[in-house]
Design a protein around this motif. Structure first.
Motif, PDB file in Angstrom:
ATOM      1  N   HIS A 112       0.850  -1.407   0.041  1.00 39.79           N
ATOM      2  CA  HIS A 112       0.173  -0.041   0.157  1.00 39.79           C
ATOM      3  C   HIS A 112       0.859   1.290  -0.059  1.00 39.79           C
ATOM      4  O   HIS A 112       2.001   1.213   0.607  1.00 39.79           O
ATOM      5  CB  HIS A 112      -0.972   0.056   1.228  1.00 39.79           C
ATOM      6  CG  HIS A 112      -2.102  -0.948   1.006  1.00 39.79           C
ATOM      7  ND1 HIS A 112      -3.338  -0.726   0.548  1.00 39.79           N
ATOM      8  CD2 HIS A 112      -2.210  -2.327   1.282  1.00 39.79           C
ATOM      9  CE1 HIS A 112      -4.133  -1.761   0.478  1.00 39.79           C
ATOM     10  NE2 HIS A 112      -3.432  -2.654   1.086  1.00 39.79           N
ATOM     11  N   TRP A 122      -3.482   5.930   0.679  1.00 44.40           N
ATOM     12  CA  TRP A 122      -4.457   5.211  -0.292  1.00 44.40           C
ATOM     13  C   TRP A 122      -4.503   3.605   0.486  1.00 44.40           C
ATOM     14  O   TRP A 122      -3.546   3.023   0.549  1.00 44.40           O
ATOM     15  CB  TRP A 122      -3.966   4.982  -1.703  1.00 44.40           C
ATOM     16  CG  TRP A 122      -5.138   4.456  -2.306  1.00 44.40           C
ATOM     17  CD1 TRP A 122      -5.223   3.143  -3.001  1.00 44.40           C
ATOM     18  CD2 TRP A 122      -6.338   5.175  -2.888  1.00 44.40           C
ATOM     19  NE1 TRP A 122      -6.421   3.046  -3.558  1.00 44.40           N
ATOM     20  CE2 TRP A 122      -7.083   4.277  -3.685  1.00 44.40           C
ATOM     21  CE3 TRP A 122      -6.837   6.562  -2.663  1.00 44.40           C
ATOM     22  CZ2 TRP A 122      -8.155   4.440  -4.098  1.00 44.40           C
ATOM     23  CZ3 TRP A 122      -8.034   6.741  -3.229  1.00 44.40           C
ATOM     24  CH2 TRP A 122      -8.736   5.734  -3.972  1.00 44.40           C
ATOM     25  N   PRO A 123      -5.668   3.062   0.459  1.00 44.58           N
ATOM     26  CA  PRO A 123      -6.929   3.738   0.365  1.00 44.58           C
ATOM     27  C   PRO A 123      -7.305   4.532   1.507  1.00 44.58           C
ATOM     28  O   PRO A 123      -6.749   4.338   2.483  1.00 44.58           O
ATOM     29  CB  PRO A 123      -8.059   2.564   0.359  1.00 44.58           C
ATOM     30  CG  PRO A 123      -7.335   1.414   0.886  1.00 44.58           C
ATOM     31  CD  PRO A 123      -5.657   1.587   0.910  1.00 44.58           C
ATOM     32  N   PRO A 145     -12.653   5.731  -1.889  1.00 44.56           N
ATOM     33  CA  PRO A 145     -12.372   5.169  -3.205  1.00 44.56           C
ATOM     34  C   PRO A 145     -13.373   4.729  -4.262  1.00 44.56           C
ATOM     35  O   PRO A 145     -14.320   4.241  -3.640  1.00 44.56           O
ATOM     36  CB  PRO A 145     -11.483   4.045  -2.638  1.00 44.56           C
ATOM     37  CG  PRO A 145     -11.115   4.277  -1.175  1.00 44.56           C
ATOM     38  CD  PRO A 145     -12.320   5.005  -0.771  1.00 44.56           C
ATOM     39  N   ALA A 192      -3.803   3.035  -8.801  1.00 43.54           N
ATOM     40  CA  ALA A 192      -4.026   3.530  -7.432  1.00 43.54           C
ATOM     41  C   ALA A 192      -3.092   2.570  -6.651  1.00 43.54           C
ATOM     42  O   ALA A 192      -1.939   3.154  -5.720  1.00 43.54           O
ATOM     43  CB  ALA A 192      -5.368   3.556  -6.622  1.00 43.54           C
ATOM     44  N   LEU A 217      -5.027   8.679  -7.246  1.00 40.05           N
ATOM     45  CA  LEU A 217      -6.097   8.517  -6.121  1.00 40.05           C
ATOM     46  C   LEU A 217      -7.351   8.818  -6.799  1.00 40.05           C
ATOM     47  O   LEU A 217      -7.759   9.910  -6.916  1.00 40.05           O
ATOM     48  CB  LEU A 217      -5.758   9.476  -5.038  1.00 40.05           C
ATOM     49  CG  LEU A 217      -4.364   9.757  -4.518  1.00 40.05           C
ATOM     50  CD1 LEU A 217      -4.127  10.891  -3.621  1.00 40.05           C
ATOM     51  CD2 LEU A 217      -3.919   8.265  -3.778  1.00 40.05           C
ATOM     52  N   PHE A 252     -11.024   9.016  -6.196  1.00 40.32           N
ATOM     53  CA  PHE A 252     -12.161   9.167  -5.388  1.00 40.32           C
ATOM     54  C   PHE A 252     -13.664   9.314  -5.908  1.00 40.32           C
ATOM     55  O   PHE A 252     -13.579   9.994  -6.992  1.00 40.32           O
ATOM     56  CB  PHE A 252     -12.079  10.220  -4.331  1.00 40.32           C
ATOM     57  CG  PHE A 252     -10.793  10.259  -3.493  1.00 40.32           C
ATOM     58  CD1 PHE A 252     -10.988   9.301  -2.410  1.00 40.32           C
ATOM     59  CD2 PHE A 252      -9.703  10.852  -3.791  1.00 40.32           C
ATOM     60  CE1 PHE A 252      -9.740   9.330  -1.600  1.00 40.32           C
ATOM     61  CE2 PHE A 252      -8.633  10.613  -2.798  1.00 40.32           C
ATOM     62  CZ  PHE A 252      -8.604  10.014  -1.824  1.00 40.32           C
ATOM     63  N   HIS A 295      -5.608  16.046   2.108  1.00 40.68           N
ATOM     64  CA  HIS A 295      -5.020  14.736   1.989  1.00 40.68           C
ATOM     65  C   HIS A 295      -3.547  14.631   1.321  1.00 40.68           C
ATOM     66  O   HIS A 295      -2.630  13.980   1.709  1.00 40.68           O
ATOM     67  CB  HIS A 295      -6.081  13.963   1.207  1.00 40.68           C
ATOM     68  CG  HIS A 295      -5.857  12.414   1.488  1.00 40.68           C
ATOM     69  ND1 HIS A 295      -5.963  11.767   2.714  1.00 40.68           N
ATOM     70  CD2 HIS A 295      -5.373  11.405   0.341  1.00 40.68           C
ATOM     71  CE1 HIS A 295      -5.586  10.231   2.408  1.00 40.68           C
ATOM     72  NE2 HIS A 295      -5.163  10.205   1.083  1.00 40.68           N
ATOM     73  N   VAL A 347      -0.571  11.666   2.122  1.00 39.73           N
ATOM     74  CA  VAL A 347       0.034  11.113   0.778  1.00 39.73           C
ATOM     75  C   VAL A 347       1.692  11.806   0.564  1.00 39.73           C
ATOM     76  O   VAL A 347       2.606  11.340   0.080  1.00 39.73           O
ATOM     77  CB  VAL A 347      -0.775  11.657  -0.461  1.00 39.73           C
ATOM     78  CG1 VAL A 347       0.124  11.362  -1.700  1.00 39.73           C
ATOM     79  CG2 VAL A 347      -2.098  11.261  -0.362  1.00 39.73           C
TER      80      VAL A 347
END
Ligand code: ACO
Length: 209
Positions: A1, A5-6, A23, A74, A80, A82, A133, A138
């Motif tokens: 990961h 994310w997620p 997501p 992703a 990302l 969304f 975010h 991130v």
């Protein structure tokens, strides 16, 4: 990961209702198709040129392959993707793309919102949640957005969350059948006072839930 994310972002209250980001899911196909088709007139002037009719490109069956590509990208930490929800209902999408790490740590941000809830702060709230975010979990330093000079609504969204104009990209993107000029808008983490969401709340554009 990959970092950030997620993730689920929000909630944040605006005039349209409570905005959250989550997501994309495989089962979003029906809603994606329905809203993309019913918003054709709002989306077409600002969207990359595609092959075939709008309706054909936005059949539910198109979602599967699109979802798979976005999900894989992703997973690699490149995008990302969304969904924007208003009061728990699918109302549009916000995507962060071309995530670059290393010494640049930059990405672009883009979005669309169902015209049934437009003009009520949804994209502004979604953009602020996305910005915080990206600059938080991130770990990015800069965000950019490209917007056509005629897209006043999107420029207003970007301005509300702190983006400033960096220049004009001549014939930048193939949109609606022609090469269109785009304004390049930018924002770096140093420019954000507290958070983008705090800025909206301070300016009376959103309320904490
Ligand atoms: N000129 C100037 N400002 C305008 C115009 C206009 N023609 N039309 C609307 N606005 C303002 C509104 O007054 C509002 O500002 P305010 O809150 O100060 O009154 C602002 O634009 C819109 O803010 P929101 O309500 O947060 O935005 P909304 O949820 O309506 O979504 C969006 C805006 C995403 C641009 C929507 O209209 C849409 O999906 N359009 C089609 C797709 C699109 O253009 N996407 C953006 C492409 S560029 C990019 O992604 C960076």
């Amino acid at each position: 990961h990959h970092p950030g994310w997620p993730a689920t972002l929000g909630p944040l209250r605006v005039a349209a209702g409570v905005v959250t980001l989550r997501p994309i899911r495989m089962r979003d196909g029906k809603e994606w198709s329905r809203l993309r088709i019913s918003n054709q007139n709002q989306l077409l002037p600002w969207e990359p040129t595609g092959i075939g009719s709008w309706e054909r490109r936005h059949q539910s069956s198109t979602w599967g392959p699109l979802y798979s590509v976005l999900k894989a990208e992703a997973k690699r930490g490149n995008v990302l993707p969304f969904v924007i929800e208003v009061d728990g209902r699918y109302a549009g999408q916000l995507t962060v793309g071309n995530i670059q790490r290393g010494a640049v740590r930059s990405a672009w941000i883009g979005y669309w919102v169902d015209h049934g809830v437009s003009g009520k702060g949804v994209a502004t709230a979604a953009a602020a949640l996305g910005v915080d975010h990206c600059f938080g979990p991130v770990g990015l330093h800069r965000l950019e957005a490209t917007v056509q000079p005629g897209n006043g609504a999107s420029q207003a969204v970007l301005t509300h969350v702190g983006f400033r104009e960096e220049g004009l990209l001549k014939r930048y993107m193939d949109v609606n059948g022609r090469w269109r000029d785009h304004l390049l808008m930018g924002l770096t983490v140093e420019e954000v006072v507290d958070t983008a969401v705090d800025t909206l709340i301070r300016n009376g554009r959103a309320q904490a839930v």
